[in-house]
Design an enzyme around this catalytic site. Structure first.
Site, PDB file in Angstrom:
ATOM      1  CE  LYS A  72      -3.991   1.662   2.780  1.00 55.71           C
ATOM      2  NZ  LYS A  72      -4.904   1.294   3.894  1.00 55.71           N
ATOM      3  CB  SER A 147      -8.105   3.276   3.004  1.00 53.42           C
ATOM      4  OG  SER A 147      -7.324   2.577   3.945  1.00 53.42           O
ATOM      5  CB  SER A 171      -8.428   0.131   5.601  1.00 49.85           C
ATOM      6  OG  SER A 171      -9.145   1.325   5.553  1.00 49.85           O
TER       7      SER A 171
HETATM    8  N1  GLN Z   1     -13.160   3.135   6.349  1.00 51.75           N
HETATM    9  C1  GLN Z   1     -12.608   3.494   7.621  1.00 51.75           C
HETATM   10  C2  GLN Z   1     -12.341   4.962   7.652  1.00 51.75           C
HETATM   11  O1  GLN Z   1     -12.666   5.613   6.737  1.00 51.75           O
HETATM   12  C3  GLN Z   1     -11.397   2.683   7.917  1.00 51.75           C
HETATM   13  C4  GLN Z   1     -10.158   3.236   7.354  1.00 51.75           C
HETATM   14  C5  GLN Z   1      -8.980   2.373   7.651  1.00 51.75           C
HETATM   15  O2  GLN Z   1      -9.116   1.280   8.200  1.00 51.75           O
HETATM   16  N2  GLN Z   1      -7.817   2.886   7.344  1.00 51.75           N
HETATM   17  O3  GLN Z   1     -11.801   5.461   8.576  1.00 51.75           O
END
Ligand code: GLN
Length: 463
Positions: A72, A147, A171
């Protein structure tokens, strides 16, 4: 299904496939990418291949030697760009290796590129990337989740054999579910965060995304371990739990607002299959489980607002504007951070401000402890807590972009594990009528990834 780590590794070790050929196959697919999976395919792959081949010749090869892995865009790889898919880090080059990259390199993995993500890992769809959305390989009009959407699509579209993502509130697991891949949130502290760009430091965990549970397990075994460079790193406690074949569904999950009918049907079918395998599945009272989302959306922005203070146009990254420090900070952060990042910084600053600290932040911290104790209590008796990974399948690109709260709801089932520092695994559980992948989540006892892998393998055999 193209190669897995374990199938490919056997062929490489047996001399049936050359590392060079395997890697060039994945690199050419990655270079022909039309899904916007990669921010960049790295240019030093030849030298990585040479190092892996030398390991194979020298008899020091591991199961990961010669295997193309994607990382990532928030994980540092020395000498390579890393940008968290933000304009503020457009030209940033990592000056050191993250611990996970160090471990991948030592194992002879080929790190083929960095994947697209929501800016600074804030989002559930990769639509918050400053470089455009990644498409879901199962249906290009849908998001891949986020994400870590790029890392998920990379695996689903065979542009990498496996990948690393980061999971602060789901994410890894949510995009895994949306793309039909396997995603693990390891127990907080078991995988070093050294060299991961911080989002919410008390929640962030790096973890594997893969085609199979076995591959996720292999990758986890390589990237995990105590690291003195991460002050929250933990030496895992030994857990020799045996499977009791008892699973718990938090009461309320089945009737959750916004739970899609096909997701619910798929979940019930999976429960019935597990029961046929000899499992007992009980509904248990976890009264604060559903409040994890509210807790998360106070703690996370609080930590975000503090972590992202370093991006000020002076110490790191790009600069916009001139004049005094105040003007530079304002112009840089106002222009180069996207709207979601700015929203969370503002929210975080608010919940940490003098007048509201007690009302919000301290309450969330107290609730966090309660949620953790509830999970711990249930997991004394049960192998794992089971939920759908997400309330809906992958949604359409643009569908939730205007409504952040709708978007936050896709994290409903994934955030409790982060808040409580428990591990959780998302495993594919079939598809809906439109052919979109669905996933099932197991939340385990702390340090008990082994049970999650065992359960995941059972689900894979049911499919
Ligand atoms: N979707 C969640 C958020 O927007 C989780 C993001 C993540 O795990 N980095 O915060």
């Amino acid at each position: 299904m193209e190669h897995t780590i374990s199938s490919l590794s056997k062929k490489i070790h047996a001399g049936e496939l050359s590392i060079k050929d395997v890697v060039s196959q994945y690199v050419s697919r990655a270079q022909a990418d039309t899904l916007n999976v990669y921010r960049e395919v790295f240019s030093d792959i030849e030298s990585q291949v040479a190092a892996a081949e030398a390991m194979l010749k020298g008899g020091t090869a591991t199961v990961l030697t010669g295997i193309p892995i994607a990382i990532k865009d928030n994980i540092l790889f020395a000498g390579h760009k890393a940008g968290a898919s933000s304009k503020i880090l457009e030209h940033y080059t990592a000056s050191y290796d993250s611990t996970v990259v160090k471990k991948l390199k030592a194992a002879g993995a080929i790190i083929i590129g960095r994947t697209n993500m929501d800016e600074f890992a804030m989002g559930s769809s990769t639509e918050n990337s400053a470089y455009g959305v990644t498409k879901n390989p199962h249906d290009e009009t849908k998001v891949p989740g986020g994400s870590s959407g790029g890392s998920a699509s990379a695996v689903a579209a065979d542009m990498a054999v496996a990948s690393l993502g980061s999971d602060t509130g789901g994410s890894i697991r949510q995009p895994a579910s949306y793309t039909g891949t396997v995603g693990l949130l390891p127990t907080y502290g078991t995988v070093s965060r050294h060299g991961l760009m911080a989002m919410g430091s008390s929640l962030d965990v790096i973890g594997p995304m893969a085609k199979t549970v076995e591959d996720a397990e292999l990758l986890f075994s390589i990237i995990s371990g105590f690291d003195a460079l991460d002050s929250t790193s933990i030496q895992p406690e030994a857990t020799a739990r045996t499977l009791t074949k008892k699973l718990a569904i938090p009461k309320g999950v089945r009737g959750s607002k916004g739970l899609d009918a096909e997701v619910s049907e798929n979940f019930e079918a999976m429960i019935s299959s597990l029961e046929r395998e000899g499992f007992t599945v009980d509904e248990v009272e976890l009264p604060h489980f559903e409040h994890a989302l509210a807790v998360y959306y106070i703690l996370m922005p609080a930590e975000v607002s503090s972590n992202l203070a370093r991006f000020d146009g002076i110490r790191y990254g790009e600069r916009v504007g001139e004049g005094n420090v105040h003007d530079i900070y304002g112009a840089t952060r106002g222009v180069l951070f996207g709207p979601e990042v700015r929203r969370r910084i503002l929210l975080g600053t608010y919940v940490l401000s003098h007048g509201y600290y007690d009302a919000y932040y301290n309450k969330a911290v107290a609730l966090r402890g309660i949620i953790r104790r509830e999970l711990e209590g249930a997991l004394k008796e049960y192998d794992a807590i089971i939920t759908p990974t997400t309330p809906t399948p992958a949604f359409g690109i643009g569908e939730k972009a205007e409504d952040p709260v709708e978007m936050y709801l896709s994290d409903l089932f994934t955030v409790p594990a982060n808040v409580a520092h428990h591990p959780a695994l998302s495993v594919p559980s079939g598809k809906n009528a439109a052919g979109l992948p669905l996933g099932i989540q197991f939340i385990g006892a702390r340090f008990d990834e082994a049970t999650l892998f065992a359960l995941g393998k059972i689900v894979e055999n049911i499919r």
